[in-house]
Design an enzyme around this catalytic site. Sequence first.
Site, PDB file in Angstrom:
ATOM      1  N   GLY A  14      -8.001   3.429   9.925  1.00 48.78           N
ATOM      2  CA  GLY A  14      -9.211   2.193   9.320  1.00 48.78           C
ATOM      3  C   GLY A  14      -9.971   2.748   8.239  1.00 48.78           C
ATOM      4  N   SER A  15      -9.595   3.773   7.328  1.00 48.52           N
ATOM      5  CA  SER A  15     -10.528   4.072   6.284  1.00 48.52           C
ATOM      6  C   SER A  15     -10.649   2.976   5.208  1.00 48.52           C
ATOM      7  CB  SER A  15     -10.248   5.696   5.616  1.00 48.52           C
ATOM      8  OG  SER A  15      -8.724   5.401   4.843  1.00 48.52           O
ATOM      9  N   ASN A  16      -9.452   2.290   5.024  1.00 55.59           N
ATOM     10  CA  ASN A  16      -9.722   1.129   3.981  1.00 55.59           C
ATOM     11  C   ASN A  16     -10.368  -0.017   4.503  1.00 55.59           C
ATOM     12  OD1 ASN A  16      -8.076   1.518   1.523  1.00 55.59           O
ATOM     13  ND2 ASN A  16      -6.786   2.494   3.102  1.00 55.59           N
ATOM     14  N   MET A  92       1.092  -2.026   9.998  1.00 52.70           N
ATOM     15  CA  MET A  92       2.280  -1.783   9.765  1.00 52.70           C
ATOM     16  C   MET A  92       3.322  -2.615  10.585  1.00 52.70           C
ATOM     17  SD  MET A  92       2.094   0.946   8.038  1.00 52.70           S
ATOM     18  CE  MET A  92       0.999   2.360   7.527  1.00 52.70           C
ATOM     19  N   ARG A  93       3.272  -3.964   9.886  1.00 48.95           N
ATOM     20  CA  ARG A  93       4.209  -5.003  10.602  1.00 48.95           C
ATOM     21  C   ARG A  93       4.236  -5.960   9.311  1.00 48.95           C
ATOM     22  NH1 ARG A  93       4.943  -5.962  15.373  1.00 48.95           N
ATOM     23  NH2 ARG A  93       3.901  -4.193  16.197  1.00 48.95           N
ATOM     24  N   ASN A 109      -2.129  -6.827   0.340  1.00 43.33           N
ATOM     25  CA  ASN A 109      -1.799  -5.586   1.001  1.00 43.33           C
ATOM     26  C   ASN A 109      -2.051  -4.509   0.116  1.00 43.33           C
ATOM     27  OD1 ASN A 109      -0.715  -3.847   3.024  1.00 43.33           O
ATOM     28  ND2 ASN A 109       1.268  -3.773   1.798  1.00 43.33           N
ATOM     29  N   HIS A 111      -0.815  -0.538  -0.640  1.00 38.43           N
ATOM     30  CA  HIS A 111       0.326   0.508  -0.129  1.00 38.43           C
ATOM     31  C   HIS A 111       0.131   1.812  -1.021  1.00 38.43           C
ATOM     32  CE1 HIS A 111       4.251   1.727   1.121  1.00 38.43           C
ATOM     33  NE2 HIS A 111       4.596   2.129  -0.064  1.00 38.43           N
TER      34      HIS A 111
HETATM   35  C1  GAR Z   1      -3.149   3.720   3.820  1.00 38.12           C
HETATM   36  O1  GAR Z   1      -2.868   4.588   2.811  1.00 38.12           O
HETATM   37  C2  GAR Z   1      -2.333   2.339   3.225  1.00 38.12           C
HETATM   38  O2  GAR Z   1      -2.105   2.458   1.998  1.00 38.12           O
HETATM   39  C3  GAR Z   1      -1.049   2.440   4.160  1.00 38.12           C
HETATM   40  O3  GAR Z   1      -1.580   2.750   5.454  1.00 38.12           O
HETATM   41  C4  GAR Z   1      -2.592   3.639   5.034  1.00 38.12           C
HETATM   42  C5  GAR Z   1      -3.609   3.086   6.173  1.00 38.12           C
HETATM   43  O4  GAR Z   1      -4.838   4.118   5.952  1.00 38.12           O
HETATM   44  N1  GAR Z   1      -0.450   1.229   4.267  1.00 38.12           N
HETATM   45  C6  GAR Z   1       1.157   1.367   4.125  1.00 38.12           C
HETATM   46  O5  GAR Z   1       1.714   2.366   3.984  1.00 38.12           O
HETATM   47  C7  GAR Z   1       1.613  -0.102   4.078  1.00 38.12           C
HETATM   48  N2  GAR Z   1       3.014  -0.109   3.988  1.00 38.12           N
HETATM   49  P1  GAR Z   1      -6.403   3.545   6.770  1.00 38.12           P
HETATM   50  O6  GAR Z   1      -5.890   3.308   8.211  1.00 38.12           O
HETATM   51  O7  GAR Z   1      -6.975   5.059   6.686  1.00 38.12           O
HETATM   52  O8  GAR Z   1      -6.830   2.715   6.040  1.00 38.12           O
END
Ligand code: GAR
Length: 191
Positions: A14-16, A92-93, A109, A111
């Site tokens: 959940g850093s984003n 991730m779904r 999204n 990525h």
């Molecule tokens: C992030 O790097 C995001 O870009 C990636 O999951 C990570 C979640 O980090 N998403 C994907 O790979 C989508 N295919 P977070 O939980 O620290 O935000």
Amino acid sequence: MKRACLAVFASGSGSNYQAIVEACKDGRIDADVVLLVCDKPGAKVLERAKIFGTESFAFNPKDYASREEFETVIADMLDERGVDYVCLAGYMRIVGKVLLERYAQRIVNIHPSLLPSFKGAHAIQDAVDYGVKIFGVTTHFVDETLDGGRIIDQGAVVYEGSDIEELTNLIHNIEHKLYVKTINKLINNKY
Ligand code: GAR
């Protein structure tokens, strides 16, 4: 004018999510995160949501008969809260047709690769294994395919080292700024 309402969907750390909420709170995004949706009960993002005071809905997909069933529950929650945009942040779904139809062109999204290269759950490692030197991040509208849909923004970094943790941190730093930029484009209709 009503401030835009965002929902964030996440499965992991959940850093984003946190970067988006902080930007909303300190005025870099003129919106509020009104709901966090998480398909992994116990994920760290739920602790962050508690700290930042975001209502959360954690669910286990296995408790539902189908994707349509849990997406209908989620779509109703989004409607009830007046959500304008859905931001996938490590969700991730694959998003199915219930959400894509109700929130057409309003689901985005992020990525950790320069799409369309390196889709999937292990983008950074896959790029390293391939010998990539220019890494990056992409934000995009979401369609029914894995990490697919029209690109909105990209950011890049040259990295020739071998420390995956250092590289991951560099990429996360780009992500946290890029998502703010993209959300501002969305809420100001400038994409
Ligand atoms: C992030 O790097 C995001 O870009 C990636 O999951 C990570 C979640 O980090 N998403 C994907 O790979 C989508 N295919 P977070 O939980 O620290 O935000």
